[in-house]
Design an enzyme around this catalytic site. Structure first.
Site, mmCIF file in Angstrom:
data_model
loop_
_atom_site.group_PDB
_atom_site.id
_atom_site.type_symbol
_atom_site.label_atom_id
_atom_site.label_comp_id
_atom_site.label_asym_id
_atom_site.label_seq_id
_atom_site.Cartn_x
_atom_site.Cartn_y
_atom_site.Cartn_z
ATOM 1 N N CYS A 258 3.306 7.394 12.760
ATOM 2 C CA CYS A 258 3.035 8.785 11.770
ATOM 3 C C CYS A 258 3.669 9.364 12.697
ATOM 4 O O CYS A 258 4.530 10.731 12.840
ATOM 5 C CB CYS A 258 2.681 8.663 10.925
ATOM 6 S SG CYS A 258 1.081 9.304 10.757
ATOM 7 N N PRO B 74 -6.019 1.918 3.880
ATOM 8 C CA PRO B 74 -6.573 1.047 4.631
ATOM 9 C C PRO B 74 -6.283 0.750 5.697
ATOM 10 O O PRO B 74 -7.167 0.202 7.171
ATOM 11 C CB PRO B 74 -6.685 -0.077 3.880
ATOM 12 C CG PRO B 74 -6.767 0.457 2.179
ATOM 13 C CD PRO B 74 -6.007 1.911 2.511
ATOM 14 N N ASN C 63 -6.463 1.398 11.550
ATOM 15 C CA ASN C 63 -5.732 0.696 12.804
ATOM 16 C C ASN C 63 -5.998 2.236 13.597
ATOM 17 O O ASN C 63 -4.887 2.795 14.607
ATOM 18 C CB ASN C 63 -4.324 0.921 12.684
ATOM 19 C CG ASN C 63 -3.868 -0.354 12.659
ATOM 20 O OD1 ASN C 63 -2.716 -0.313 12.013
ATOM 21 N ND2 ASN C 63 -4.534 -1.448 12.432
ATOM 22 N N GLY D 185 1.074 -1.376 0.250
ATOM 23 C CA GLY D 185 -0.168 0.025 0.403
ATOM 24 C C GLY D 185 1.048 1.459 -0.082
ATOM 25 O O GLY D 185 2.083 1.349 -1.091
#
Length: 314
Positions: free
Chosen positions: A130, A164, A169, A13
């Site tokens: 992140c 996705p 998450n 992804g």
């Protein structure tokens, strides 16, 4: 010339594909060997095939079955927290070192600018999230000057940059980031919030850090923050302060209530506003959330490989 170590990425992804491009374009230590997915029509797998990278659409089982697998030393997992537990068990059984880009947090939390050398011998290292990669360095920078009583971060990312895996998450993101604010950043209590911003055109990643500390010298705190920003910029060039660090003194006559700690606070409130612009290796520059995550994983993998090479040469 230093021998490159072969690596594989599980997850084709946004994050996995961006990481593949970074390895191929930037690393003199790592060699991209295999990209793993589950959808043979995914853009990431098609791009890898055009670049001459081995691929499989059969997930972890397909990776293990490939002849390239025996020569791979490090495997990046860019799938989901739920899938990572299975991947971890299989890869450990084969003696592969794992860099986890999901919020699964099986291995120790790793932020290159804060504790980047601490976990290089671990079989599995976790890159937090992140938002954690962007904000925890700031919490740690403040904490090394004045103990952080409470640290709260808000990460705002473009909805288009959230694939996705990221969307699946969200709960793990907040839990993992909150824990890492405490364990790596040093805050007594941490809290994390993520916002998926649907604005058009998409906005660059923005992060806000609020820290409550005891009385301290604002100039010393600001200097520590600026030093940390420069350290992160060494591997994430698009990382920067959006404005000057803000300070507010909270007096005993007007204490702040901290519901998460069931306590009141007086002292210094530090507010830091960040922006993370991506390098646009795969998605456009607004996707700084991908860039800081994959850059941190790349920096960690290179440090792992260099340590191995140094030991072999000793």
């Amino acid at each position: 010339m230093t021998h490159k170590s072969k690596v594989a990425i599980i997850g084709s992804g946004n994050i996995g594909t961006d990481l593949m491009f970074k390895i191929m374009r930037l690393s003199d230590t790592l060699e991209m060997s295999v990209l793993v997915g589950v959808d043979p029509e995914s853009d990431g797998l098609k791009r890898a095939q055009r670049l001459g990278v081995a691929t499989t659409a059969d997930g972890i089982d397909g990776l293990v079955a490939l002849p390239q697998f025996k020569d791979i030393s490090v495997v990046f997992d860019a799938t989901s927290a739920g899938a990572h537990a299975k991947h971890d068990a299989i890869l450990r059984a084969h003696g592969k070192q794992i860099i986890d880009l999901t919020p699964a947090a099986i291995g120790p939390y790793t932020i290159p600018s804060v504790n980047g050398e601490a976990n290089l011998d671990e079989p599995n290292v976790n890159m937090v999230t992140c938002g954690g990669q962007a904000t925890i360095p700031i919490v740690a920078a403040i904490n090394r000057v004045a103990p952080v009583i409470y640290g709260e971060i808000v990460a705002s990312i473009a909805s288009k940059s959230a694939g996705p895996g990221t969307r699946a998450n969200i709960d793990e993101f907040t839990e993992t980031t909150s824990q890492a604010i405490e364990r790596v950043g040093g805050a007594r209590r941490g809290k994390a919030i993520i916002v998926l911003n649907p604005a058009e055109p998409p906005l660059i990643m923005r992060d806000t850090v609020y820290c409550l500390t005891g009385e301290a010298d604002p100039a010393a705190i600001e200097a520590s923050i600026l030093e940390m920003v420069a350290t992160v910029q060494s591997y994430v060039p698009g990382y920067r302060l959006k404005q000057k660090v803000q300070f507010e003194r909270v007096g005993d006559n007007a204490k702040l209530r901290i519901p998460e700690m069931d306590d009141e606070f007086s002292g210094l409130k530090v507010s830091v506003f960040l922006e993370v612009e991506g390098a646009a290796h795969y998605l456009p520059a607004y996707a700084g959330n991908l860039d800081i995550m994959t850059s941190a994983a790349l920096r960690t993998a290179e440090a792992i490989v260099r340590r191995r090479q140094d030991r072999a040469a000793a």
